[in-house]
Design an enzyme around this catalytic site. Structure first.
Site, PDB file in Angstrom:
ATOM      1  N   ARG A  28     -73.864  -6.032  25.182  1.00 13.74           N
ATOM      2  CA  ARG A  28     -75.141  -6.766  25.208  1.00 13.74           C
ATOM      3  C   ARG A  28     -75.082  -8.032  24.341  1.00 13.74           C
ATOM      4  NH1 ARG A  28     -79.407  -2.768  23.307  1.00 13.74           N
ATOM      5  NH2 ARG A  28     -77.623  -1.963  22.148  1.00 13.74           N
TER       6      ARG A  28
ATOM      7  N   ILE B 169    -101.436   2.177  24.789  1.00 16.55           N
ATOM      8  CA  ILE B 169    -100.649   2.850  25.822  1.00 16.55           C
ATOM      9  C   ILE B 169     -99.691   3.869  25.216  1.00 16.55           C
ATOM     10  CG2 ILE B 169     -99.201   2.439  27.864  1.00 16.55           C
ATOM     11  CD1 ILE B 169    -102.056   1.284  28.012  1.00 16.55           C
TER      12      ILE B 169
ATOM     13  N   TRP C 204     -86.165   6.290  36.428  1.00 17.80           N
ATOM     14  CA  TRP C 204     -85.471   5.573  35.361  1.00 17.80           C
ATOM     15  C   TRP C 204     -84.259   6.332  34.838  1.00 17.80           C
ATOM     16  CZ3 TRP C 204     -90.253   3.191  32.395  1.00 17.80           C
ATOM     17  CH2 TRP C 204     -90.716   2.094  33.143  1.00 17.80           C
TER      18      TRP C 204
ATOM     19  N   GLU D 203    -100.969  -2.360  34.020  1.00 14.98           N
ATOM     20  CA  GLU D 203    -100.733  -3.763  33.721  1.00 14.98           C
ATOM     21  C   GLU D 203    -101.532  -4.606  34.694  1.00 14.98           C
ATOM     22  OE1 GLU D 203     -96.581  -4.895  33.634  1.00 14.98           O
ATOM     23  OE2 GLU D 203     -97.131  -6.810  34.502  1.00 14.98           O
TER      24      GLU D 203
ATOM     25  N   HIS E 119     -96.093  -8.346  26.862  1.00 18.04           N
ATOM     26  CA  HIS E 119     -94.705  -8.803  27.037  1.00 18.04           C
ATOM     27  C   HIS E 119     -94.483 -10.155  26.377  1.00 18.04           C
ATOM     28  CE1 HIS E 119     -95.594  -5.935  30.260  1.00 18.04           C
ATOM     29  NE2 HIS E 119     -94.374  -5.526  30.042  1.00 18.04           N
TER      30      HIS E 119
ATOM     31  N   CYS F  55     -99.551  -2.472  28.267  1.00 19.64           N
ATOM     32  CA  CYS F  55     -98.381  -1.588  28.231  1.00 19.64           C
ATOM     33  C   CYS F  55     -98.154  -1.174  26.781  1.00 19.64           C
ATOM     34  CB  CYS F  55     -97.160  -2.302  28.812  1.00 19.64           C
ATOM     35  SG  CYS F  55     -95.788  -1.189  29.221  1.00 19.64           S
TER      36      CYS F  55
END
Ligand code: GLN
Ligand code: ZN
Length: 762
Positions: free
Chosen positions: A17, A437, A567, A672, A701, A733
């Site tokens: 990453r 959330i 997921w 959202e 976000h 979120c």
């Protein structure tokens, strides 16, 4: 001539990453833009070289992105709204980041463009905004620069572009409406692509890949004509030796194959993983244009299991029975799988031999092309050995439980309206209750303590004490600002899916198998390896502790079965329906234990439910909703009427399945909406939606802090459509990716806004 090999796209974040890390460091001011660019360049070189060494003939370039390839395309085409241009950054990257994440600073204050899920993946793209076709013009040199950069390394790449049809179908006007595909717009868009191809011809490119995943969706009136109108000029303008590869993926193009074929592309890539039957049928029915090579997408870009060569060769041979011009390709970009299995040796050779991540898939593409050219019994035999017999044995207890399920297990009693009244009384909440959330910022400190625990530098006891301190603090803070339904903050969780996977039988975990989710954010999905069941209570202790520390209502926090599966890397040897039911039973056990421990509100997140909705409407129910929605009901059907079940979805675009969402039979849903359009509010109104709803009132976000006035205005919009007695006020979120610095002032504004509106409504 030997069979050509092609890769649609390669992961860009780096095996460790590196790209994520350097970009985030740049955002924090810890490294310079130059350092960021240098890392990006090294990664591109490394990834091209890797593919070259693996024997890939058509290696993608311009699949790199600092943030998102759709946003790059918008910038390439000049579709950058004026408010971002007005920030007047002196470099392209800062403008790009401002569009992707919003910007609040000395140069101005702008929100980010909305973000949506990329077809059925967990990757998010930035929704381009375009009001005026005349804005469109070639406005960046990125694809050309990267082509030249590779050329300088002696690697002749195949530039990749998001295609004009997909771009226009995904873009929205500033009023969040779909674009009208009129002649002016189509001509202006095609003209830019013509210019791009001309530039590539000058640079000596031999293949240019244009991605048109939108072609696998149902067509609306005018879509096919628009596609033709876009591509006729583009194809006519091909010059030099440039060949055009139309790349389709995530499904089939059976309904337009005839048109596509007649257009005479040099290459057409078809997905034989997700669109196998329909694509093969179309090939057989309509044949293949003399000018066209079929790129057979046989290596799955969406899952991590080894390719079954016999199956793939069968597909390749079927294509060959129609045309002898066949190339072997990945079925989609490899962006959606992790980098490499190297480093995952802890899983053991017997497990690892079943997996192929991006780097290993390169070898599979090569093997399949070789096998298509000449039989190699040894390679085939060792591959076949992976699929002979069963990989794992079934868990008899799980099977028995599943077999015993009856219709009653999928239905909660009494009816929702009756429950809602009981809950109102039991919970004693104000009008427009405020909540969050679930997660609160996962600070460096929290992550560091978890890492210490993992490395054995911290005892479990010390870690638990630390987490309890975090919980205490977050409760105190929530009480202080006046939230109504509290959460414990999810500090004990690394990730909402991995955490549950780690506490369930049947899952495996990797060390480093990250995939990009949005911007610099990556996720590390667990692997469903065998039958799933719950060994012990997972969250009960934490939730019970948190409830013991406050007089307010503490919400228990779980991840739902559909999301856990979506997921994770699902098994390929049993159906998704069966895997989801196994998960539903495991989470059901947890729900009942939470209730028994005194938790009155339980949220079961189905963040990812919408994302795996099949792309073709005709498949929605039969292939998905018909089992996914009942699986959710199975999770909560046995709780008391007064226990309030919440769910959460990270997506606003469920207006088209609004009745199915209602049929999950939750009492409350948060979702959202702040970054998306308001269409869903209309849908809720129109559908007489019974579930109480918390449309997110601000966008988590982005690091920007919404003002109280802004949130009040947003609440006003919501109350125009939904009756106040059914509205919850919450962010859109979880807050885990945010910092405390922006989170608390934002929530404070949220609570104040709710309180102010309350006084007006009552
Ligand atoms: N409860 C989870 C959280 O707050 C939900 C996250 C999500 O929807 N992605 O982090
Ligand atoms: Zn969410």
């Amino acid at each position: 001539m030997s069979t050509l090999t092609s890769v649609s796209g390669f992961p860009r974040v780096g095996c460790n990453r590196e790209l994520k890390k350097v970009i985030e460091a740049y955002w924090k001011g810890a490294v310079s833009l130059e350092e960021g660019r240098a890392t990006a360049k090294e990664l591109r070189a490394k990834h091209w070289t890797l593919q070259k060494n693996a024997g890939i003939n058509l290696i993608p370039s311009n699949d790199f992105s600092y943030y998102d390839q759709v946003l790059d395309t918008a910038i390439l085409l000049g579709a950058v709204p004026q408010r971002y241009r007005d920030l007047n950054f002196d470099n392209a990257e800062d403008t790009l980041f401002a569009i992707g994440r919003g910007y609040q600073g000395e140069k101005g204050d702008v929100t980010a463009l909305p973000m949506k899920k990329w077809f059925t993946t967990n990757y998010h793209y930035i929704v381009p905004e375009l009001d005026d076709a005349s804005a469109l013009q070639l406005s960046s040199t990125k694809p050309f620069d990267e082509f030249e950069e590779a050329k300088a390394l002696g690697i002749h790449t195949k530039p990749v572009l998001v295609g004009p049809y997909t771009f226009l179908k995904l873009a929205r006007t500033s009023a969040a409406e779909e674009l009208e595909l009129n002649d002016e717009l189509l001509e202006a868009t095609a003209a830019v692509y013509v210019e791009i191809l001309e530039r590539f011809a000058q640079l000596g490119a031999s293949w240019v890949q244009i991605d048109e995943p939108y072609l696998v969706l149902d067509k609306e009136d005018g879509d096919v004509a628009a596609f033709q109108a876009l591509y006729e000029p583009i194809l006519a303008a091909r010059s030099g030796d440039v060949k055009l590869l139309l790349n389709t993926y995530f499904g089939n193009i059976g309904d337009v194959y005839e048109t596509v074929n007649a257009l005479g592309f040099d290459g057409v890539a078809l997905d034989f993983i997700e669109g196998r039957e329909e694509n093969l049928a179309a090939l057989k029915k309509f044949g293949v244009n003399d000018a066209t090579t079929i790129f057979a997408g046989v290596v799955n870009g969406r899952n991590i299991w080894r390719n079954n060569y016999a199956v793939s060769l069968d597909v390749i041979n079927t294509v060959r029975s129609v045309t002898d011009r066949v190339a072997v390709s990945t079925a989609s970009s490899l962006l959606h799988v992790p980098f490499s299995t190297a480093g995952e040796e802890a899983l053991g050779e017997d497990v690892l031999k079943h997996f192929a991540f991006a780097s290993e898939k390169l070898g599979e593409v090569r093997d399949l092309a070789n096998l298509a050219d000449a039989a190699d019994d040894e390679v085939l035999r060792s591959n076949q050995a992976l699929f002979d017999g069963s990989r794992v044995s079934a868990d008899p207890a799980v099977q028995t439980r599943l077999d015993a399920l009856t219709a009653a297990d999928f239905k909660r009693e009494p009816a929702r309206a009756e429950r809602q009244a009981l809950q109102r009384e039991a919970l004693n909440l104000p009008l427009l209750p405020t909540t969050t959330i679930g997660s609160f910022p996962q600070t460096k400190e929290v992550r560091a303590e978890r890492a210490k625990l993992r490395k054995g530098e911290l005892t479990r006891e010390a870690y638990d004490t630390f987490i309890k301190q975090q919980i205490d603090e977050v409760i105190r803070h929530q009480e202080e600002i006046g939230l109504d339904v509290l959460v414990h903050g999810e500090f004990e969780r690394n990730d909402m899916v991995e955490y549950f996977g780690q506490n369930l039988n049947g899952f495996l975990f990797t060390k480093n198998a990250w995939v990009q989710s949005y911007g610099t954010r990556c996720v590390k999905p667990p692997i469903v390896w065998g039958d799933v069941s719950r060994a012990n209570p997972i969250t009960v202790e934490w939730s019970a502790y948190a409830q013991s520390r406050t007089d307010r209502v503490m919400k228990g926090m779980l991840t739902g079965p559909v999301t856990i599966l979506n997921w994770s890397w699902p098994r390929e040897d049993i159906t998704h329906e069966r895997q989801t039911q196994q998960l539903a039973l495991a989470i059901r056990d947890e729900v009942l234990d939470l209730e028994a421990a005194g938790i009155k509100v339980i949220q079961i997140d189905e963040a990812a439910l919408r994302e795996k909705l099949p792309l073709r409407r005709s498949d929605w129910h039969s292939q998905y909703l018909d089992w996914a929605i009942p699986a959710f009901r199975l999770v909560h059907s046995a709780v008391k009427p007064s226990t309030q079940i919440h769910t959460h979805m990270c997506y606003s675009k469920f207006n088209d399945i609004i009745r199915d969402i209602d049929a999950m039979d939750a009492d409350v849903i948060s979702f959202e909406a702040s970054r998306g359009d308001l269409v869903v509010l209309d849908a809720i109104e129109a559908a007489n939606f019974e579930t109480e709803a918390g449309p997110g009132v601000y966008d988590i976000h982005s690091p920007r802090i919404p003002s109280q006035a802004e949130i009040e205005e947003r609440i006003g919009e919501i109350l125009d459509k939904i009756d106040a007695s059914k509205v919850w006020i919450n962010p859109d979120c979880g807050l885990k990716t945010r910092g405390n610095a922006e989170t608390w002032p934002s929530l404070e504004n949220l609570v104040k806004a709710a309180q102010a509106v309350r006084t007006r409504v009552v």
